[in-house]
Design a protein around this motif. Structure first.
Motif, PDB file in Angstrom:
ATOM      1  N   ASP A  35      15.907  67.237  63.056  1.00  0.00           N
ATOM      2  CA  ASP A  35      16.901  66.197  62.812  1.00  0.00           C
ATOM      3  C   ASP A  35      17.874  66.748  61.767  1.00  0.00           C
ATOM      4  OD1 ASP A  35      18.158  63.954  61.364  1.00  0.00           O
ATOM      5  OD2 ASP A  35      16.896  62.692  62.626  1.00  0.00           O
ATOM      6  N   ALA A  93      11.290  68.061  55.466  1.00  0.00           N
ATOM      7  CA  ALA A  93      12.345  67.501  56.312  1.00  0.00           C
ATOM      8  C   ALA A  93      11.689  67.151  57.644  1.00  0.00           C
ATOM      9  CB  ALA A  93      13.487  68.497  56.512  1.00  0.00           C
ATOM     10  N   THR A 139      18.394  64.660  58.551  1.00  0.00           N
ATOM     11  CA  THR A 139      17.233  64.758  57.667  1.00  0.00           C
ATOM     12  C   THR A 139      17.186  66.122  56.993  1.00  0.00           C
ATOM     13  OG1 THR A 139      15.986  63.213  59.045  1.00  0.00           O
ATOM     14  CG2 THR A 139      14.720  64.640  57.583  1.00  0.00           C
TER      15      THR A 139
END
Length: 392
Positions: A154, A145, A157
């Motif tokens: 994030d 990720a 993500t």
């Protein structure tokens, strides 16, 4: 190196207390991996003497022949007291801890508690290379990720990685690096609470590697993962290793949140009994009595962080460096130099400076290097001079 002179002995800053000749006498990995003409600013060892309380605790133990198997709860109690003083966290329960030989072996034990062979482990790349190596050795598979452009987690993500990790309904874990190595990012309480929320929704168990927790600069404060809402079933690994340069005196603690106590009870006996008794003595002394030394170190590291930023601006302005709030590691984006995916080889071959290649840190590591700031400012200055010469 004959032209590099480290400043006179400094009674405050541990990073200025050893000469280059003294450092060259060390037999540990940092100073023995490369020839003497190479300046080693790579592996996570610090160029410092032992904190006096740690040295005394070890020598006292040796003088009384106290070199058997470790026992008792002095280490987790010292860490709980340290956490209360430093981070304002009183949630570290001694009864929910287990001794492990070191953080990465503890990570493997934690992953074995919450996943099975073939299950997925999510990581935020670029990240500490042993995450890949130890996870693979444990028979688990990595799902990346990547960090955002700002080098922070994030959430979108991460959530997508959790979905992929849990495909088919299999268990999955998230190996969180906090503070983050190599970027030095210090995750906020809000970020960690959001991580806990997303992990809970997707049924992913969080294992937090918090080895760099004592090394927080510039007045910021570390937030333990287990202290945030929703992290009750999490597991954490902590150690005094990085804060006091004790990698050769192994010891760490696996800590369970309130809802993970039953998992912790399944840690095999051989994991705890393999922990070094001298290591536990050293780590306990560091946490209990090494605060003044740590404060001096953090001040010196803060100075080095500013020094590196200024030197790069002057001599290598094409390198992008965003100083982190934690760790003693600097993540340098060298892509604008046009040195390809592995600039560390150029700095070593042409400049005789050893840095960590970014390639080993996974996706996002190409074109980057990791530099160890835990050395004398004179050596950082010399390293940047050599790096600039290498690309001139």
């Amino acid at each position: 190196m004959s032209g590099v002179v480290i400043g006179a002995r400094d009674t405050v800053n541990p990073l200025r207390q050893l000469t280059i000749d003294q450092l060259r006498q060390r037999t540990s990995l940092k100073w023995r991996e490369y020839p003497d003409d190479v300046l080693p600013l790579w592996v996570a060892e610090m160029d410092v003497p032992l904190a006096e309380p740690v040295a005394k605790a070890i020598t006292d133990a040796v003088s009384r022949g106290d070199t058997g198997y470790t026992a008792g709860t002095a280490y987790p109690q010292a860490l709980a007291d340290f956490a209360r003083r430093r981070w304002g966290w009183d949630g570290l329960a001694v009864e929910r801890t287990a001794l492990v030989p070191d953080v990465m072996h503890g990570v493997v034990e934690a992953l074995r508690l919450v996943t099975e062979p073939g299950d997925a482990v999510v990581v935020n790349c670029p990240v500490y290379p042993p995450f890949y190596e130890f996870v693979a050795h444990a028979g688990r598979r990595i799902v990346e990720a990547p960090l955002g452009e700002d080098l922070r987690i994030d959430l979108g993500t991460l959530e997508d990685a959790f979905r992929r990790a849990r495909s088919g309904g299999r268990p999955a874990a998230y190996l969180l690096c906090s503070p983050h190595n190599p970027t030095g990012v210090l995750h906020t309480a809000d970020e960690l609470a959001a991580v806990a929320n997303v992990a809970e929704r997707h049924g992913v168990r969080v294992v937090a590697d918090e080895i760099h927790a004592p090394v927080v600069l510039g007045g910021a404060r570390f937030v333990p993962y287990l202290s945030v809402p929703g992290a009750e079933n999490g597991l954490s690994l902590m150690s005094a290793s990085k804060g006091w340069n004790l990698a050769g005196l192994r010891g760490a603690l696996l800590i369970a949140g309130p809802a993970a106590a039953a998992d912790l009870a399944r840690v095999p006996f051989e994991a705890s009994v393999s922990t070094s008794h001298l290591g536990v003595i050293a780590h306990t002394a560091a946490l209990r009595d090494g605060g003044e030394w740590l404060d001096a170190l953090l001040t010196g590291l803060d100075d080095n962080r500013r020094l590196l930023a200024a030197l790069l601006t002057e001599h290598l302005p094409a390198i992008r460096y965003h100083p982190g709030q934690a760790t003693y590691l600097a993540w340098l984006d060298c892509r604008a130099l046009g040195l390809g995916d592995d600039p560390a080889t150029v700095f070593l071959d042409r400049g005789r400076v050893a840095l960590n290649s970014g390639l080993a840190f996974g996706t996002g590591g190409g074109g980057h290097v990791r530099l160890n700031l835990a050395t004398a400012p004179e050596l950082i200055t010399e390293a940047v001079r050599r790096m600039a010469t290498a690309v001139a």
